[in-house]
Structure formats: structure tokens, C-alpha cells
Design a protein around this motif. Structure first.
Motif, PDB file in Angstrom:
ATOM      1  N   ALA A 146      -3.394 -68.627 -10.718  1.00 38.88           N
ATOM      2  CA  ALA A 146      -3.164 -69.444 -11.920  1.00 38.88           C
ATOM      3  C   ALA A 146      -2.685 -68.571 -13.085  1.00 38.88           C
ATOM      4  CB  ALA A 146      -4.432 -70.196 -12.305  1.00 38.88           C
ATOM      5  N   ALA A 147      -3.255 -67.376 -13.220  1.00 44.25           N
ATOM      6  CA  ALA A 147      -2.834 -66.458 -14.286  1.00 44.25           C
ATOM      7  C   ALA A 147      -1.379 -66.063 -14.094  1.00 44.25           C
ATOM      8  CB  ALA A 147      -3.738 -65.235 -14.324  1.00 44.25           C
ATOM      9  N   ARG A 148      -1.005 -65.781 -12.856  1.00 41.80           N
ATOM     10  CA  ARG A 148       0.392 -65.427 -12.557  1.00 41.80           C
ATOM     11  C   ARG A 148       1.332 -66.605 -12.799  1.00 41.80           C
ATOM     12  NH1 ARG A 148       0.971 -65.472  -6.708  1.00 41.80           N
ATOM     13  NH2 ARG A 148       0.979 -67.665  -7.235  1.00 41.80           N
ATOM     14  N   ASN A 152       5.569 -68.852 -15.257  1.00 45.94           N
ATOM     15  CA  ASN A 152       6.723 -69.558 -14.690  1.00 45.94           C
ATOM     16  C   ASN A 152       7.310 -70.619 -15.597  1.00 45.94           C
ATOM     17  OD1 ASN A 152       6.562 -68.035 -12.357  1.00 45.94           O
ATOM     18  ND2 ASN A 152       5.201 -69.462 -11.350  1.00 45.94           N
ATOM     19  N   ASP A 153       6.829 -70.734 -16.804  1.00 41.53           N
ATOM     20  CA  ASP A 153       7.352 -71.752 -17.738  1.00 41.53           C
ATOM     21  C   ASP A 153       8.751 -71.435 -18.176  1.00 41.53           C
ATOM     22  OD1 ASP A 153       4.933 -72.967 -17.518  1.00 41.53           O
ATOM     23  OD2 ASP A 153       4.132 -72.132 -19.369  1.00 41.53           O
TER      24      ASP A 153
END
Length: 153
Positions: A146-148, A152-153
Motif C-alpha cells: 500500500a505504501a508503494r 502510482n497517482d
């Protein structure tokens, strides 16, 4: 961007690593340093050591790829990543990330990006050795993914 990556058994010297990076940082106005350390975990099941394995050559290439991606996203002038392998005891340094940039936000973001991707993309295998002699392989964590993925936005 100047880039240097090491995967090594020996401990790193934070002051020496910073000094070396500064020689390549140009007119950087910010230098962010992150040092990750081995945690002892909980008192009920104390960790004796963490064993890290890697695929030599492949691991370094993947770390370089991740660092270059950070350099494409932010104006990083210099980056240094040191990751340790072998047997590490609680309190020992396991990873060191240094990122230099003209401005603090870019340096902070690049260092954080690097750590989020190192946790999930760099090919390391971790095995925990507990004080009672038992061992277990460390599984991937959804929180690390989730942190990674937030990048990706």
C-alpha cells in the motif's frame, strides 16, 4: 544524477557515506538521510538476528532502477543506497538511503519513494532467528504494498 549502490555484509559508516555523497551533490540545498535498523520485535518472542539473502548482481540492478526512477520524478542531484546482507542483530543498521536535491521536498520525497520501493521490489529474502532458536521467513506485508502503491497517482 550521480548514483551509487552497494549491497554488503559490513556495517556502513553514516558520516563517511554522507561525506562521500556531498562530493557529488553539487549545489544541493537539501540532503535527506534515512537509516533503517533491525528491530527486536516483541518481548514475548525476542529476535536474536535477521538473516538477509540476495541475488548478487540482480539486487543491485533493481536498486539502481528504483533510484533512477526517483531521479526521473524529482530533481535529485545525488543518491546513495547501501543495503546490508548476512546476519544482522537487533539495533544494527540494515539500509541507508541518502538523497540530495536543490530543495527539501524533493529530497524527502525521493528518499521515501526509494524506501517504499526497496521494501517491495528489491529482491531480498529475510529470515528471522529468535532467541529460542526457532526461525521463520518474513512474508511480504500488505502495508508495504500500500505504501508503494500510493506513488502510482
Amino acid at each position: 544524477m550521480w548514483l551509487s549502490v552497494s549491497v554488503q555484509e559490513q556495517a556502513f559508516d553514516l558520516a563517511a557515506e554522507e561525506q562521500a555523497l556531498r562530493q557529488h551533490a553539487g549545489d544541493a540545498g537539501a540532503l535527506v538521510v534515512f537509516q533503517g535498523m533491525v528491530r527486536a520485535h516483541d518481548q514475548a518472542h525476542p529476535l536474536a538476528a535477521l538473516h538477509l539473502e540476495h541475488y548478487a548482481g540482480v539486487t543491485e540492478s533493481e536498486i539502481e532502477r528504483i533510484a533512477r526512477q526517483a531521479g526521473e520524478r524529482w530533481p535529485v542531484s545525488a543518491c546513495r543506497v547501501v543495503h546490508r546482507v548476512g546476519r544482522l542483530e537487533p539495533g544494527e543498521g540494515i539500509v541507508l538511503v541518502l538523497a540530495a536535491s536543490g530543495h527539501r521536498r524533493a529530497a524527502f520525497a525521493a528518499a521515501e519513494y526509494l524506501m517504499d520501493y526497496l521494501k517491495t521490489e528489491a529482491p531480498f529474502w529475510k529470515r528471522e532467528e529468535f532467541a529460542d532458536g526457532s526461525t521463520t521467513w518474513v512474508a511480504a506485508k500488505a502495508s508495504d504494498d500500500a505504501a508503494r502503491d500510493r506513488w502510482n497517482d
